[in-house]
Motif scaffolding. Structure first.
Motif, PDB file in Angstrom:
ATOM      1  N   ARG A   1       0.831  -1.197   0.000  1.00 33.44           N
ATOM      2  CA  ARG A   1       0.000   0.000   0.000  1.00 33.44           C
ATOM      3  C   ARG A   1       0.865   1.247   0.000  1.00 33.44           C
ATOM      4  O   ARG A   1       1.897   1.313   0.663  1.00 33.44           O
ATOM      5  CB  ARG A   1      -0.930   0.024   1.219  1.00 33.44           C
ATOM      6  N   CYS A   2       0.452   2.248  -0.767  1.00 37.17           N
ATOM      7  CA  CYS A   2       1.100   3.550  -0.752  1.00 37.17           C
ATOM      8  C   CYS A   2       0.093   4.577  -1.265  1.00 37.17           C
ATOM      9  O   CYS A   2      -1.005   4.228  -1.704  1.00 37.17           O
ATOM     10  CB  CYS A   2       2.374   3.552  -1.586  1.00 37.17           C
ATOM     11  N   ARG A   3       0.479   5.823  -1.208  1.00 33.74           N
ATOM     12  CA  ARG A   3      -0.452   6.893  -1.554  1.00 33.74           C
ATOM     13  C   ARG A   3      -0.373   7.224  -3.044  1.00 33.74           C
ATOM     14  O   ARG A   3       0.703   7.329  -3.610  1.00 33.74           O
ATOM     15  CB  ARG A   3      -0.170   8.146  -0.727  1.00 33.74           C
TER      16      ARG A   3
ATOM     17  N   ASN B   1      -4.743   6.261  -0.037  1.00 30.12           N
ATOM     18  CA  ASN B   1      -3.980   5.062   0.268  1.00 30.12           C
ATOM     19  C   ASN B   1      -4.449   3.947  -0.665  1.00 30.12           C
ATOM     20  O   ASN B   1      -5.586   3.473  -0.571  1.00 30.12           O
ATOM     21  CB  ASN B   1      -4.199   4.668   1.736  1.00 30.12           C
TER      22      ASN B   1
ATOM     23  N   ASN C   1       6.332   6.040  -1.631  1.00 32.46           N
ATOM     24  CA  ASN C   1       6.153   4.915  -0.723  1.00 32.46           C
ATOM     25  C   ASN C   1       7.212   4.867   0.367  1.00 32.46           C
ATOM     26  O   ASN C   1       6.927   4.557   1.507  1.00 32.46           O
ATOM     27  CB  ASN C   1       6.185   3.611  -1.515  1.00 32.46           C
TER      28      ASN C   1
END
Length: 203
Positions: free
Chosen positions: A137-139, A144, A177
């Motif tokens: 997961r990252c933005r 998110n 990330n």
């Protein structure tokens, strides 16, 4: 102020010790465990992940320099071999192996870029390398977002490939990330190895 700084430093050190002794690879998870031992704490006194990483580096330097240095070098060599194998996907090393905090339980984390995750899966299948489908997961655009990932083992060391789209948006998400990422060429430099040729690597 001095009390607050002392608490932050104490918590960072406690979390770093948990990471070193229990093989926890996530600074936030280690911090949560450390906080549970101390009881309720003002959130403003909680250290940032970067402070925990710094404390872990200091802990390793003081208490297990030879062991940690050898393990870090081993993981970086494994990462380089994997990145050269995956060169067509422009891999980047992130996480503990790059930051210098890797221990014997750490996961080697690579970012790769592909038009479709199946391209990376096919590469592993053709090499008869068993893997498990997971996610990282990252933005992305302020949200998110989950991206596909593959987990497998190399020489009994866990490795995770986070697969991002080979697009400007995908690269922006990967860049956000973690703090840093190293290309094949940059990792070779870090290891003191001569630059390679003919493997399709990028800068």
């Amino acid at each position: 102020m001095k009390t607050r700084q002392k608490t932050r430093a104490h918590l960072a050190w406690a979390a770093a010790r948990l990471m070193a002794e229990q093989g926890i690879d996530n600074p936030q998870l280690a911090l949560n465990k450390a906080v549970a031992r101390f009881g309720p704490i003002d959130k403003h006194r909680l250290p940032e992940p970067e402070e925990i990483d710094a404390a872990l580096i200091e802990y390793n330097r003081l208490f297990r320099p030879a062991t940690q240095n050898a393990e870090l070098a081993r993981q970086r060599v494994l990462a380089l071999e994997a990145m050269e194998f995956l060169a067509e996907f422009d891999p980047r090393l992130t996480g503990a192996a790059l930051e210098g905090t890797a221990g014997r339980h750490s996961v080697i984390t690579l970012q790769v870029f592909a038009d479709a995750p199946e391209e990376v899966m096919r590469k592993l299948l053709d090499a008869h390398l068993p893997f498990r489908e997971t996610s990282c997961r990252c933005r992305l655009r302020g949200e998110n977002t989950a991206f596909p990932a593959l987990s497998f083992y190399v020489d009994e060391t866990p490795m995770e490939l986070c697969i991002f789209p080979a697009t400007p948006a995908g690269r922006a998400a990967a860049a956000g990330n973690r703090e840093g990422a190293a290309s094949i060429r940059e990792l070779r430099t870090l290891l003191g190895k001569p630059a390679g040729t003919g493997n399709g690597e990028r800068g």
